[in-house]
Design an enzyme around this catalytic site. Structure first.
Site, short mmCIF file in Angstrom:
data_model
loop_
_atom_site.label_atom_id
_atom_site.label_comp_id
_atom_site.label_asym_id
_atom_site.label_seq_id
_atom_site.Cartn_x
_atom_site.Cartn_y
_atom_site.Cartn_z
N ASP A 2 0.84 -1.19 0.00
CA ASP A 2 0.00 0.00 0.00
C ASP A 2 0.88 1.25 0.00
O ASP A 2 2.11 1.15 0.01
CB ASP A 2 -0.92 -0.04 1.22
CG ASP A 2 -2.28 0.57 0.96
OD1 ASP A 2 -2.39 1.46 0.09
OD2 ASP A 2 -3.25 0.18 1.64
N ASP A 23 -10.49 2.48 -3.21
CA ASP A 23 -10.97 1.21 -2.70
C ASP A 23 -12.45 1.02 -3.06
O ASP A 23 -13.24 1.97 -2.99
CB ASP A 23 -10.87 1.17 -1.17
CG ASP A 23 -9.45 1.05 -0.67
OD1 ASP A 23 -8.52 1.01 -1.49
OD2 ASP A 23 -9.28 0.99 0.56
#
Length: 321
Positions: A156, A216
């Site tokens: 990430d 997301d």
């Protein structure tokens, strides 16, 4: 009014590929983040907290439901698996209460079931949920993951220096390859870079097996539709670099959660297959509705996604309704 995007497959393309021999078709499996988030309260929620037992139960369901035989063979851990501090050697360490046998044990268990284990790290000072980041520790983290025998790493980009992403992600890719352990590298690089400059997808494809481009996915049709339209609007950047070893990742499949109707779930699964996208289910496999299971186990749709040519479809028309 919503825009509905339609895509058709093209017949040919040219793609550069990360040369690690992995992810020749889009990876498939289980990834619990959208459904289970950062649930670490195993006292009050022992069935759903991020733990060794939780992932073993989901893995067992991949087998019992026949999903492993359809290609869903990865079980991926996301954020919140470790402790808030590195150990005395500077290594990441799994939470000892939630993962009492350690990560190498869990990887070995997955391998004995014919499955693969994925893990999560962050190219920043800390992860999105405040756990230790990997910046400044890339080499030891790559070595640690290899020693644990994990099969995929998602990196990430929370709390990272955006100006160094095009150096940090390639460095982690090289370090993973240096370990000699085959580890699929999933990058969030372009999603974090797009806010201040256009990502260099040719460079990204040289170092990542798959990458997140956008937000997301959330448990709603608006979220899914937003991702579909973003991919359509940016397909001239995404489509040329997609192919064996390189995949655009629009995020998880949420069929079986709470936010999509049956038709909306069918639409997400079909479009993800047209995208030649990784297919990671973010659902409680222990309690999945039969009609939603039929969607994600549709072998004809899966075969489109898993076509060895790896051609990503393109949007050819937009219809407003």
């Amino acid at each position: 009014m919503h825009e509905i995007s339609f895509s058709l497959l093209l017949l040919a393309h040219v793609s550069l590929s990360l040369d690690n021999g992995l992810a020749r078709t889009p990876p498939m499996g289980f990834l619990g983040w959208e459904r289970f988030r950062c649930d670490v309260n195993c006292t009050e929620d022992p069935k759903n907290c991020i733990s060794e037992q939780f992932y073993l139960e989901q893995a067992d369901m991949l087998i019992k439901l026949g999903l492993k035989d359809l290609g869903y063979n990865h079980v991926n851990i996301d954020d919140c698996w470790d402790t808030k501090e590195r150990n005395s050697e500077g290594r990441l360490q799994p939470d000892p209460k939630r993962f009492p046998h350690g990560m190498k044990y869990l990887a070995t268990k997955m391998h004995s079931m014919g499955l693969k284990l994925g893990i999560y790290a962050d190219y920043g000072t800390e992860t999105c949920q405040g756990y230790p980041g990997s910046v400044g520790h890339l080499e030891i983290d790559a070595q640690t993951f290899a020693e644990w025998e994990v099969d995929m790493l998602k990196m990430d980009g929370c709390h990272s220096n955006r100006s160094t992403l095009d150096k940090g992600y390639p460095e982690m890719s090289r370090l993973l390859n240096k370990t000699g352990r085959p580890i699929i590298f999933s990058c969030s690089w372009p999603d974090y870079e797009r806010h201040h400059k256009n990502p260099n997808y040719t460079l990204i494809a040289e170092y990542c097996n798959m990458w997140r481009n956008y937000l997301d996915v959330q448990d709603s049709w608006d979220s899914v539709l937003g991702i579909i339209n973003y991919y359509g609007d940016n397909q001239d950047y995404f489509q040329p670099v997609a192919g064996p070893g390189n995949w655009n990742d629009p995020d998880m499949i949420i069929a079986g959660d709470f936010g999509l109707s049956l038709d909306q779930a069918k639409s997400q699964f079909a479009v993800w297959a047209i995208f030649a996208a990784p297919l990671f289910l973010s659902v409680d496999l222990r309690n999945m509705r039969e009609d939603m299971f039929e969607i994600v186990s549709n072998n004809e749709i899966i075969e489109v996604d898993q076509d060895p040519l790896g051609v990503m479809g393109r949007r050819v028309v937009v219809v407003s309704v």
